[in-house]
Write a protein that holds these residues in place. Structure first.
Motif, mmCIF file in Angstrom:
data_model
loop_
_atom_site.group_PDB
_atom_site.id
_atom_site.type_symbol
_atom_site.label_atom_id
_atom_site.label_comp_id
_atom_site.label_asym_id
_atom_site.label_seq_id
_atom_site.Cartn_x
_atom_site.Cartn_y
_atom_site.Cartn_z
ATOM 1 N N HIS A 178 3.452 -25.408 7.871
ATOM 2 C CA HIS A 178 2.693 -25.017 9.060
ATOM 3 C C HIS A 178 1.525 -24.128 8.638
ATOM 4 C CE1 HIS A 178 2.038 -23.988 13.327
ATOM 5 N NE2 HIS A 178 1.720 -22.790 12.863
ATOM 6 N N PHE A 179 0.315 -24.536 9.059
ATOM 7 C CA PHE A 179 -0.894 -23.804 8.686
ATOM 8 C C PHE A 179 -1.500 -23.131 9.916
ATOM 9 C CE2 PHE A 179 -0.303 -26.983 5.476
ATOM 10 C CZ PHE A 179 -0.706 -26.376 4.294
ATOM 11 N N ASN A 180 -2.187 -22.027 9.677
ATOM 12 C CA ASN A 180 -2.932 -21.325 10.717
ATOM 13 C C ASN A 180 -4.288 -20.947 10.131
ATOM 14 O OD1 ASN A 180 -3.766 -19.955 12.961
ATOM 15 N ND2 ASN A 180 -2.350 -18.230 12.721
ATOM 16 N N ASP A 181 -5.350 -21.524 10.685
ATOM 17 C CA ASP A 181 -6.702 -21.334 10.136
ATOM 18 C C ASP A 181 -6.746 -21.708 8.657
ATOM 19 O OD1 ASP A 181 -7.717 -20.444 12.558
ATOM 20 O OD2 ASP A 181 -7.199 -18.347 12.131
ATOM 21 N N ASN A 182 -6.146 -22.855 8.357
ATOM 22 C CA ASN A 182 -6.137 -23.410 6.996
ATOM 23 C C ASN A 182 -5.376 -22.542 5.982
ATOM 24 O OD1 ASN A 182 -7.668 -25.713 7.679
ATOM 25 N ND2 ASN A 182 -9.583 -24.539 7.505
#
Length: 358
Positions: A178-182
């Protein structure tokens, strides 16, 4: 349209319809004789069997429509030639191209029906046909088996399984990132993942969740864990017939989503789409070849024309299957895979028509 045009057009459509009505029941009987034991062993419900053969009829007719169309045109055109009706028509001052007009009208009607069925009706039938075979006829589900499969299920999450067994719906060495802002926010992993149909949950073994912190990572572990995920079984590994079950608009959207995910099956999906668009052209090409082959009276009569026609039809189907396999499994451009058989047989139709005019 004159009387002779209506006469030929009626023969065109009626013979094609009768050919379908003749061969489809034969196909049903052959399929039933081969699979009745498996249906009984798996206790397939009677209504499911009836729906299966309804879907089978549409699927079978669509699959072999080029063969049926080709043979029906050769059949009734050879009868016209043997009865010297074609000679009489051409001797009255009608050009060969003018003689082709009712055939072109007939091909246009067939192409229109085939186009709309292939885009909107056949996909629903293919879904029912393939699902019944997967549930009641096939001993396992080899179409669901896969290895080293990546899939981006949304803008922020990527899943992976090293292998997937479709028979028991188990994936091995599963991970979800899971990524958040890459930036990687957390990563889930499990030795195996199994879909539980009864409550629509996923059963994980040796589950580990690693949440990335600024200084230290947080690690959670469970020997077994039942949970839900924002993806479906098809996201783990799409069935190989998935493109067949989607109508035109659904298939276009599906291909775009699969491109964004970086799917390795794009060529197969595109081949299925291009083939649907090419089906109307196939109706015209086969019509022209069949007329050119059977419009001349030959020694040996209709049998020679039918033999030659069957040979050409099988060669066409062989070309279509070979290039289809190349597009799906070897990286061959799907547009070329669809175009080449039509180009080759289009050129053949041109030369045969030119020879028939002489």
């Amino acid at each position: 349209m004159k009387i002779i045009d209506w006469y030929i057009l009626k023969r065109y459509l009626l013979t094609f319809t009768l050919m379908l009505l003749l061969f489809v029941p034969i196909g049903i009987m052959v399929d039933l004789s081969e699979n009745i034991d498996k249906m009984i062993a798996k206790q397939a419900p009677a209504d499911a069997i009836l729906w299966y053969y309804f879907h089978f009829t549409i699927h079978f007719a669509n699959l072999l429509f080029p063969f049926f169309l080709f043979l029906s045109i050769i059949w009734f055109t050879s009868k016209l030639a043997n009865n010297t009706e074609i000679i009489a028509i051409l001797s009255s001052g009608v050009s060969f191209m003018r003689f082709l007009r009712p055939y072109i009208v007939g091909a246009s009607l067939v192409a229109t029906v085939v186009f709309f069925m292939g885009m909107f009706i056949v996909p629903a039938a293919s879904k029912g046909y393939n699902e019944f075979r997967a549930n009641y006829i096939k001993r396992n589900k080899p179409s669901l088996n896969a290895t080293a499969l990546y899939n981006q299920i949304n803008d922020d999450e990527i899943i992976y399984v090293s292998s997937f067994n479709g028979g028991n719906k188990v994936g091995y060495n599963f991970t979800l990132e899971h990524f958040n802002d890459n930036k990687l926010e957390y990563k889930l992993s499990a030795q195996s993942i199994r879909f539980e149909q009864k409550d629509s949950t996923y059963h994980l073994t040796n589950y580990v969740k690693r949440t990335i912190g600024e200084k230290d990572d947080i690690i959670e572990q469970e020997r077994v864990l039942d949970t839900i995920f924002p993806f479906k079984m098809e996201d783990l590994v799409p069935v190989d017939y998935v493109a067949e079950t989607k109508n035109l608009f659904e298939l276009n959207d599906f291909i775009e989503k699969e491109k964004q995910k970086g799917s390795g099956n794009i060529s197969g999906y595109q081949f299925n789409l291009y083939k649907r668009w090419a089906s109307p052209l196939t109706a015209f090409i086969l019509t022209f070849i069949a007329v050119a082959v059977s419009s001349m009276k030959r020694r040996g009569g209709m049998g020679v024309n039918l033999l030659f026609g069957i040979a050409i039809a099988f060669v066409f189907i062989f070309f279509d299957k070979v290039f289809g396999v190349l597009a799906e499994s070897s990286g061959f451009p799907p547009l070329l895979a669809v175009a080449i058989p039509n180009i080759v047989f289009g050129v053949l139709a041109f030369f045969l028509l030119r020879n028939a005019k002489r």
